[in-house]
Design an enzyme around this catalytic site. Structure first.
Site, short mmCIF file in Angstrom:
data_model
loop_
_atom_site.label_atom_id
_atom_site.label_comp_id
_atom_site.label_asym_id
_atom_site.label_seq_id
_atom_site.Cartn_x
_atom_site.Cartn_y
_atom_site.Cartn_z
N GLU A 59 0.74 -1.23 0.02
CA GLU A 59 -0.10 -0.09 -0.06
C GLU A 59 0.77 1.21 0.11
OE1 GLU A 59 -3.05 -0.09 -0.59
OE2 GLU A 59 -3.60 -2.09 0.01
N ASN A 62 -0.54 7.34 0.75
CA ASN A 62 -1.62 8.11 1.22
C ASN A 62 -2.95 7.22 1.73
OD1 ASN A 62 -1.38 10.96 0.77
ND2 ASN A 62 -0.43 9.88 -1.06
N HIS A 297 -2.71 17.66 -10.15
CA HIS A 297 -2.32 16.41 -9.81
C HIS A 297 -2.53 15.55 -10.95
CE1 HIS A 297 -2.16 12.16 -7.82
NE2 HIS A 297 -0.74 12.56 -8.04
N ARG A 299 -1.56 12.18 -12.12
CA ARG A 299 -1.12 10.87 -11.78
C ARG A 299 -0.73 9.78 -12.90
NH1 ARG A 299 0.63 6.70 -9.65
NH2 ARG A 299 0.04 5.60 -7.66
N THR A 395 -5.70 8.37 -4.29
CA THR A 395 -5.96 8.62 -2.76
C THR A 395 -4.91 9.87 -2.53
OG1 THR A 395 -3.95 7.00 -2.12
CG2 THR A 395 -6.35 6.56 -1.66
N1 LIG Z 1 5.98 14.06 -5.49
C1 LIG Z 1 4.86 13.47 -5.98
N2 LIG Z 1 4.83 12.14 -5.75
C2 LIG Z 1 3.57 11.68 -6.52
C3 LIG Z 1 2.56 12.19 -7.09
N3 LIG Z 1 1.48 11.56 -7.46
C4 LIG Z 1 1.95 10.08 -6.89
N4 LIG Z 1 3.06 10.23 -6.42
C5 LIG Z 1 4.26 9.18 -5.57
O1 LIG Z 1 3.31 8.01 -5.99
C6 LIG Z 1 2.76 7.56 -4.66
C7 LIG Z 1 1.28 7.51 -4.66
O2 LIG Z 1 0.70 6.33 -4.20
P1 LIG Z 1 -0.53 6.73 -2.97
O3 LIG Z 1 -0.17 7.41 -2.20
O4 LIG Z 1 -1.02 5.44 -2.61
O5 LIG Z 1 -1.41 7.37 -3.87
P2 LIG Z 1 -2.66 6.76 -5.04
O6 LIG Z 1 -1.82 5.30 -5.65
O7 LIG Z 1 -2.63 7.96 -6.16
O8 LIG Z 1 -3.73 6.34 -4.37
C8 LIG Z 1 2.88 8.72 -3.76
O9 LIG Z 1 2.84 8.56 -2.31
C9 LIG Z 1 4.05 9.45 -4.28
O10 LIG Z 1 5.32 8.75 -3.35
C10 LIG Z 1 2.83 13.66 -7.10
O11 LIG Z 1 2.15 14.45 -7.94
N5 LIG Z 1 3.96 14.08 -6.67
MG LIG Z 2 -1.63 3.81 -4.20
#
Ligand SMILES: Nc1nc2c(ncn2[C@@H]2O[C@H](COP(=O)(O)OP(=O)(O)O)[C@@H](O)[C@H]2O)c(=O)[nH]1
Ligand SMILES: [Mg+2]
Length: 437
Positions: A59, A62, A297, A299, A395
């Site tokens: 996981e 977020n 944002h 992704r 998230t």
């Molecule tokens: N610095 C930065 N990291 C990001 C961004 N989007 C995703 N990440 C990285 O990818 C991870 C995404 O995983 P998570 O927190 O589970 O969010 P989700 O997967 O989008 O639901 C984040 O914790 C960051 O480490 C962003 O816009 N900026």
């Molecule tokens: Mg995730």
């Protein structure tokens, strides 16, 4: 006459309160905006117990923050009857944290990311390191590994049962009878007892189990993401209270605020986003104005596959971003993304006529921080924009929505998302969760 046992319990209690108070105090000094007289109290002089937890290793950051809210609320409900302290699980080696030059991204304490004193205004918390010091040995009394029911389920009913492990557990008994496992990479740590526990239950259901069926001073719930919010979900005051306590650490906010001021002409006074201690902060929708920039944002990475339909091409993302920039008569765009360097250059080219900012290029100092820290700074900057556009079911995006609800933004400026190229232009937008005090 005070019995020996009562004396012992009292001593333990006093030690813990002292440790906790001085710990919180030292953080207060670093985080001056906090009220210093608002320290948590531990309630009646009962022997204090510790709740520890961990989450499925796969996981991301977020979702882990959401699991924290569940466990924090469980600890809050436990404290209505017995004193429990929540032990904060050290951060480390998350799937997305791939920055190679930062091999030290393990055993990271919560104070690095969050204002621990703010957390402590919701429930008593300590770092894992401080737990080890408080108990004096690398020991956890009981570990419960939450798992599904082997037979699956046909109807929803709340239940938890000690069962045989469905999958091979990540814990093994050594020749001394000690249970060895992950324990955040602390190799010396062991548990005295281990069980698998099938669960299909809301967080509140764990309270009677912890109070009546366990006697250990410390209880560790692994795979805590299996614990469900239930009635304490996004629509509840309890959820929002836990959420509001998750204030980012001051040292990270400071770096992001400097970026806002220097690159984006944004500061709290002009933007009407000044912080107060969260327990005293109550804003109305529209109170916050936000800085003169649009934040997005975007992704990418695994979402390009797992949510292919809803992820826009860079061309489309640029088009949508321009629509918002025109609508709000703004020139600056802040881009938060996990995209690679080529994508960034490509995207910037398509944004000709506008100023595009992102932390890696425009603030090299930020790359000195852990991936989790740069993610937080990105979220913080997105949370302060005049208007925000996020990514579908991320998230990372959700936590930005919530931050903007806390700051008091008009919901129109928050709950927007990019539509995938093959989705209708007016694709379904994110649910407008409203903050509840
Ligand atoms: N610095 C930065 N990291 C990001 C961004 N989007 C995703 N990440 C990285 O990818 C991870 C995404 O995983 P998570 O927190 O589970 O969010 P989700 O997967 O989008 O639901 C984040 O914790 C960051 O480490 C962003 O816009 N900026
Ligand atoms: Mg995730």
């Amino acid at each position: 006459m005070v019995s020996c046992r009562a004396m012992h319990i009292l001593t333990v209690y006093v030690t813990v309160v002292f440790t906790l108070t001085s710990f919180v105090r030292s953080h207060n000094e670093e985080n001056l905006y906090q009220a210093k007289d608002n320290l948590p109290t531990m309630g009646p002089a009962k022997s204090v117990r510790y709740l520890l937890y961990d989450v499925n290793p796969g996981e991301g950051f977020n979702l882990r923050r959401d699991v924290y809210m569940r466990v924090a609320n469980l600890v809050k409900f436990l404290n209505e009857d017995e004193p429990w302290i929540l032990v904060l699980p050290p951060w480390g080696r998350l799937y997305h944290w791939q920055t190679t030059h930062l091999s030290a991204q393990t055993k990271v304490q919560w104070k690095y990311f969050f204002d621990v004193n703010s957390l402590a205004l919701h429930v008593p918390v300590i770092e894992f390191e401080d737990y080890l010091k408080a108990v004096g040995k690398p020991e956890i009394d009981e570990v419960y590994y939450l798992q599904r029911y082997k037979e699956g389920w046909t109807k929803w009913e709340e239940k938890i049962d000690i069962r045989e492990c469905v999958d091979p557990p990540r814990y093994q008994k050594d020749s001394d009878g000690k249970w060895r496992g992950q324990f955040f990479g602390y190799e010396e740590v062991y548990a005295k007892k281990f069980e698998c526990m099938s669960s299909q239950a809301y967080l509140l259901t764990f309270k009677p189990f912890l109070m009546k069926n366990t006697t250990g001073r410390s209880v560790f719930l692994d795979r805590a993401e299996n614990m469900i919010h239930g009635q304490y979900s996004e629509w509840s005051r309890e959820w929002w209270t836990a959420r509001r306590s998750m204030v980012f650490s001051k040292h990270l906010r400071d770096v992001a605020d400097k970026f806002r001021q220097e690159k984006l002409d944004s500061n709290d006074k002009d933007d009407k986003t000044e912080l107060e201690v969260w327990t005293q902060m109550k804003r109305k929708h529209g109170d916050a104005k936000g800085g003169p920039y649009v934040a997005i944002h975007l992704r990418r990475k695994d979402y390009l596959y797992s949510h292919a339909k809803e992820v826009p091409s860079l061309e489309n993302a640029a088009k949508i971003a321009k629509t918002f920039l025109k609508k709000y008569k703004l020139k600056k765009l802040f881009l938060a993304t996990d995209a690679n360097g080529d994508d960034l250059t490509h995207f910037e080219k398509m944004m000709k006529g506008y100023e595009v900012y992102y932390h890696k290029v425009f603030y090299p100092e930020m790359t000195e921080y852990f991936d989790g820290a740069t993610a937080i700074m990105d979220q913080w900057i997105c949370a302060h924009a005049r208007v925000f556009i996020g990514s579908h079911v991320s998230t990372f995006t959700f936590r930005i929505h919530e931050e903007r609800e806390i700051l008091g933004f008009d919901q129109e400026t928050t709950f927007n998302r990019f539509c995938g190229d093959d989705e209708p232009k007016d694709c379904e937008q994110p649910t407008k969760w409203k903050i509840i005090y």
